[in-house]
Scaffold this motif. Structure first.
Motif, PDB file in Angstrom:
ATOM      1  N   GLN A  97     -29.325  17.184  63.852  1.00  0.00           N
ATOM      2  CA  GLN A  97     -30.122  16.019  63.436  1.00  0.00           C
ATOM      3  C   GLN A  97     -29.815  14.804  64.316  1.00  0.00           C
ATOM      4  OE1 GLN A  97     -28.825  16.201  59.342  1.00  0.00           O
ATOM      5  NE2 GLN A  97     -30.832  16.901  58.644  1.00  0.00           N
ATOM      6  N   ASN A  98     -28.537  14.639  64.653  1.00  0.00           N
ATOM      7  CA  ASN A  98     -28.174  13.509  65.519  1.00  0.00           C
ATOM      8  C   ASN A  98     -28.788  13.640  66.906  1.00  0.00           C
ATOM      9  OD1 ASN A  98     -26.728  12.406  63.445  1.00  0.00           O
ATOM     10  ND2 ASN A  98     -24.737  13.087  64.181  1.00  0.00           N
ATOM     11  N   ILE A  99     -28.836  14.862  67.396  1.00  0.00           N
ATOM     12  CA  ILE A  99     -29.448  15.085  68.714  1.00  0.00           C
ATOM     13  C   ILE A  99     -30.908  14.624  68.688  1.00  0.00           C
ATOM     14  CG2 ILE A  99     -30.253  16.896  70.300  1.00  0.00           C
ATOM     15  CD1 ILE A  99     -27.644  18.436  69.640  1.00  0.00           C
ATOM     16  N   LYS A 100     -31.602  14.975  67.627  1.00  0.00           N
ATOM     17  CA  LYS A 100     -33.017  14.611  67.535  1.00  0.00           C
ATOM     18  C   LYS A 100     -33.186  13.100  67.358  1.00  0.00           C
ATOM     19  CE  LYS A 100     -35.859  17.609  66.540  1.00  0.00           C
ATOM     20  NZ  LYS A 100     -36.702  18.770  66.259  1.00  0.00           N
ATOM     21  N   GLU A 101     -32.295  12.494  66.577  1.00  0.00           N
ATOM     22  CA  GLU A 101     -32.363  11.031  66.423  1.00  0.00           C
ATOM     23  C   GLU A 101     -32.154  10.316  67.754  1.00  0.00           C
ATOM     24  OE1 GLU A 101     -30.600  11.303  61.917  1.00  0.00           O
ATOM     25  OE2 GLU A 101     -29.378  10.294  63.438  1.00  0.00           O
ATOM     26  N   LEU A 102     -31.409  10.960  68.630  1.00  0.00           N
ATOM     27  CA  LEU A 102     -31.179  10.364  69.950  1.00  0.00           C
ATOM     28  C   LEU A 102     -32.362  10.592  70.902  1.00  0.00           C
ATOM     29  CD1 LEU A 102     -27.446  11.423  70.279  1.00  0.00           C
ATOM     30  CD2 LEU A 102     -28.276   9.057  70.365  1.00  0.00           C
ATOM     31  N   GLY A 103     -33.392  11.292  70.406  1.00  0.00           N
ATOM     32  CA  GLY A 103     -34.609  11.470  71.209  1.00  0.00           C
ATOM     33  C   GLY A 103     -34.604  12.705  72.090  1.00  0.00           C
ATOM     34  N   CYS A 104     -33.663  13.617  71.875  1.00  0.00           N
ATOM     35  CA  CYS A 104     -33.609  14.847  72.680  1.00  0.00           C
ATOM     36  C   CYS A 104     -34.102  16.030  71.855  1.00  0.00           C
ATOM     37  CB  CYS A 104     -32.176  15.142  73.113  1.00  0.00           C
ATOM     38  SG  CYS A 104     -31.458  13.864  74.156  1.00  0.00           S
ATOM     39  N   SER A 142     -32.906  17.992  76.709  1.00  0.00           N
ATOM     40  CA  SER A 142     -32.555  18.826  75.564  1.00  0.00           C
ATOM     41  C   SER A 142     -31.042  19.023  75.560  1.00  0.00           C
ATOM     42  CB  SER A 142     -33.277  20.176  75.619  1.00  0.00           C
ATOM     43  OG  SER A 142     -32.846  20.903  76.730  1.00  0.00           O
ATOM     44  N   LEU A 143     -30.503  19.158  74.353  1.00  0.00           N
ATOM     45  CA  LEU A 143     -29.065  19.387  74.193  1.00  0.00           C
ATOM     46  C   LEU A 143     -28.892  20.602  73.297  1.00  0.00           C
ATOM     47  CD1 LEU A 143     -27.784  15.737  73.584  1.00  0.00           C
ATOM     48  CD2 LEU A 143     -27.037  17.240  75.415  1.00  0.00           C
ATOM     49  N   SER A 144     -28.244  21.630  73.829  1.00  0.00           N
ATOM     50  CA  SER A 144     -28.018  22.848  73.049  1.00  0.00           C
ATOM     51  C   SER A 144     -26.542  22.954  72.719  1.00  0.00           C
ATOM     52  CB  SER A 144     -28.470  24.075  73.839  1.00  0.00           C
ATOM     53  OG  SER A 144     -29.866  24.011  74.045  1.00  0.00           O
ATOM     54  N   ILE A 145     -26.276  23.191  71.435  1.00  0.00           N
ATOM     55  CA  ILE A 145     -24.885  23.295  70.973  1.00  0.00           C
ATOM     56  C   ILE A 145     -24.648  24.679  70.358  1.00  0.00           C
ATOM     57  CG2 ILE A 145     -24.524  20.829  70.592  1.00  0.00           C
ATOM     58  CD1 ILE A 145     -25.034  21.438  67.561  1.00  0.00           C
ATOM     59  N   HIS A 146     -23.437  25.141  70.461  1.00  0.00           N
ATOM     60  CA  HIS A 146     -23.081  26.441  69.880  1.00  0.00           C
ATOM     61  C   HIS A 146     -22.918  26.316  68.373  1.00  0.00           C
ATOM     62  CE1 HIS A 146     -22.286  29.317  73.204  1.00  0.00           C
ATOM     63  NE2 HIS A 146     -22.528  28.204  73.872  1.00  0.00           N
ATOM     64  N   VAL A 186     -34.546  23.057  64.565  1.00  0.00           N
ATOM     65  CA  VAL A 186     -34.277  23.133  66.007  1.00  0.00           C
ATOM     66  C   VAL A 186     -35.558  23.342  66.814  1.00  0.00           C
ATOM     67  CG1 VAL A 186     -31.907  23.972  65.711  1.00  0.00           C
ATOM     68  CG2 VAL A 186     -33.766  25.625  65.992  1.00  0.00           C
ATOM     69  N   ASP A 187     -35.475  22.993  68.093  1.00  0.00           N
ATOM     70  CA  ASP A 187     -36.591  23.190  69.014  1.00  0.00           C
ATOM     71  C   ASP A 187     -36.403  24.447  69.857  1.00  0.00           C
ATOM     72  OD1 ASP A 187     -37.940  20.513  68.597  1.00  0.00           O
ATOM     73  OD2 ASP A 187     -35.932  19.864  69.171  1.00  0.00           O
ATOM     74  N   MET A 188     -35.163  24.924  69.907  1.00  0.00           N
ATOM     75  CA  MET A 188     -34.896  26.077  70.772  1.00  0.00           C
ATOM     76  C   MET A 188     -33.707  26.869  70.231  1.00  0.00           C
ATOM     77  SD  MET A 188     -34.629  26.001  74.898  1.00  0.00           S
ATOM     78  CE  MET A 188     -33.080  25.140  75.093  1.00  0.00           C
ATOM     79  N   VAL A 189     -33.771  28.189  70.401  1.00  0.00           N
ATOM     80  CA  VAL A 189     -32.623  29.057  70.120  1.00  0.00           C
ATOM     81  C   VAL A 189     -32.218  29.667  71.454  1.00  0.00           C
ATOM     82  CG1 VAL A 189     -31.807  31.130  68.934  1.00  0.00           C
ATOM     83  CG2 VAL A 189     -33.398  29.570  67.771  1.00  0.00           C
ATOM     84  N   ASN A 225     -19.055  14.563  69.351  1.00  0.00           N
ATOM     85  CA  ASN A 225     -18.465  13.352  69.943  1.00  0.00           C
ATOM     86  C   ASN A 225     -19.082  12.999  71.290  1.00  0.00           C
ATOM     87  OD1 ASN A 225     -16.753  13.343  67.798  1.00  0.00           O
ATOM     88  ND2 ASN A 225     -15.008  14.234  68.896  1.00  0.00           N
ATOM     89  N   HIS A 226     -19.904  13.884  71.813  1.00  0.00           N
ATOM     90  CA  HIS A 226     -20.377  13.678  73.188  1.00  0.00           C
ATOM     91  C   HIS A 226     -21.892  13.626  73.336  1.00  0.00           C
ATOM     92  CE1 HIS A 226     -16.278  14.225  74.622  1.00  0.00           C
ATOM     93  NE2 HIS A 226     -16.189  15.213  73.732  1.00  0.00           N
ATOM     94  N   ILE A 227     -22.618  13.955  72.276  1.00  0.00           N
ATOM     95  CA  ILE A 227     -24.081  14.053  72.450  1.00  0.00           C
ATOM     96  C   ILE A 227     -24.714  12.713  72.813  1.00  0.00           C
ATOM     97  CG2 ILE A 227     -24.455  16.153  71.080  1.00  0.00           C
ATOM     98  CD1 ILE A 227     -25.154  14.399  68.730  1.00  0.00           C
ATOM     99  N   GLU A 228     -24.177  11.637  72.295  1.00  0.00           N
ATOM    100  CA  GLU A 228     -24.778  10.339  72.615  1.00  0.00           C
ATOM    101  C   GLU A 228     -24.630  10.038  74.112  1.00  0.00           C
ATOM    102  OE1 GLU A 228     -23.522   7.126  70.089  1.00  0.00           O
ATOM    103  OE2 GLU A 228     -24.812   5.695  71.166  1.00  0.00           O
ATOM    104  N   ALA A 229     -23.471  10.342  74.640  1.00  0.00           N
ATOM    105  CA  ALA A 229     -23.249  10.092  76.074  1.00  0.00           C
ATOM    106  C   ALA A 229     -24.205  10.927  76.920  1.00  0.00           C
ATOM    107  CB  ALA A 229     -21.803  10.412  76.435  1.00  0.00           C
ATOM    108  N   PHE A 230     -24.423  12.188  76.514  1.00  0.00           N
ATOM    109  CA  PHE A 230     -25.345  13.030  77.293  1.00  0.00           C
ATOM    110  C   PHE A 230     -26.789  12.560  77.135  1.00  0.00           C
ATOM    111  CE2 PHE A 230     -21.726  15.920  77.423  1.00  0.00           C
ATOM    112  CZ  PHE A 230     -21.805  16.363  78.728  1.00  0.00           C
ATOM    113  N   ALA A 231     -27.141  12.117  75.922  1.00  0.00           N
ATOM    114  CA  ALA A 231     -28.513  11.630  75.709  1.00  0.00           C
ATOM    115  C   ALA A 231     -28.748  10.382  76.559  1.00  0.00           C
ATOM    116  CB  ALA A 231     -28.737  11.336  74.231  1.00  0.00           C
TER     117      ALA A 231
END
Ligand code: DX5
Ligand code: ZN
Length: 215
Positions: free
Chosen positions: A100-107, A84-88, A129-132, A72-78
């Motif tokens: 996938q949504n994070i990547k679509e937002l360009g992060c 980069s956005l890392s989620i648990h 993913v780009d990072m672990v 619910n918040h990744i778009e606001a952070f992007a």
């Protein structure tokens, strides 16, 4: 070694100055710890904070979301400027969709494991993913002791990443200081996060960064 300094231990009265000092000290990324008082027992900051970071520094913003319903918040952070956005993985049944949504937002997208989560939990997500990010303390607070029990997990994930066809960074977060950093790097980390060892270092930010690098 990429150093991502966590602003959780900044002196916020000197916010801009400490970010400039971080840049001059050779920090690579700025780690923003976002906590909601639900997923972790502490509350920090939200997306409104990121534009101020962007104004004060050119460092990439490496956002670590320790919140329920990150989707619910990744778009606001992007939109606020996260690089980069890392989620648990622990609190999100549709974690791939969120990645996938994070990547679509360009992060860049990161996946995070709590200390109790086994390495195997993320294998199917690796192509996406780009990072672990491996937590080496229980998330929620800075200044905790590094858990050496996490080293085998870091080594195991390093092996997964070396076998993967994708370029994925391995980040480790929690209790990293001049005494623990070498074991983390030896185990295979590409990126280390540090708050206390940089912003509470008695001789100052630059000396803290130098101590990490020299170790
Ligand atoms: C812990 C955070 C970390 C932590 C780092 O929940 O994700 O980024 O604040 O702090 P130190 O380096 O002091 O362990
Ligand atoms: Zn963090």
């Amino acid at each position: 070694m990429i150093i991502s300094s966590s602003i959780i231990s900044l002196n916020f009265l000197l916010f801009e100055q400490e970010l400039k000092l971080s840049e001059q000290a050779g920090i690579d990324w700025l780690h923003i710890d976002v906590m909601d008082g639900q997923f972790v027992p502490n509350i920090t900051i939200g997306p409104m904070f990121l534009p101020f970071c962007k104004k004060a520094t050119n460092l990439p913003l490496d956002v670590h979301l320790m919140i329920n319903h990150p989707e619910n918040h990744i778009e606001a952070f992007a939109k606020a400027g996260a690089d980069s956005l890392s989620i648990h993985i622990e609190n999100n049944p549709h974690v791939l969709r969120t990645v996938q949504n994070i990547k679509e937002l360009g992060c860049k997208a990161g996946i995070v494991l709590n200390p109790g989560t086994p390495a195997e939990a993320i294998t199917e997500l690796l192509p996406f993913v780009d990072m672990v990010l491996v937590m080496s303390v229980n998330p929620g607070f800075s200044g905790q002791n590094f858990l050496p029990e996490m080293l085998p997990k870091i080594r195991k994930i390093r092996k997964y990443l070396d076998l993967s066809k994708h370029k994925i960074l391995l980040q480790v977060d929690g209790g990293i200081n001049k005494d623990t950093v070498s074991s983390v790097i030896e185990a295979g980390a590409d990126v280390i996060v540090a708050a206390t060892a940089i912003y509470k270092y008695p001789e100052g930010i630059k000396a803290g960064v130098d101590a990490l690098r020299n170790s």
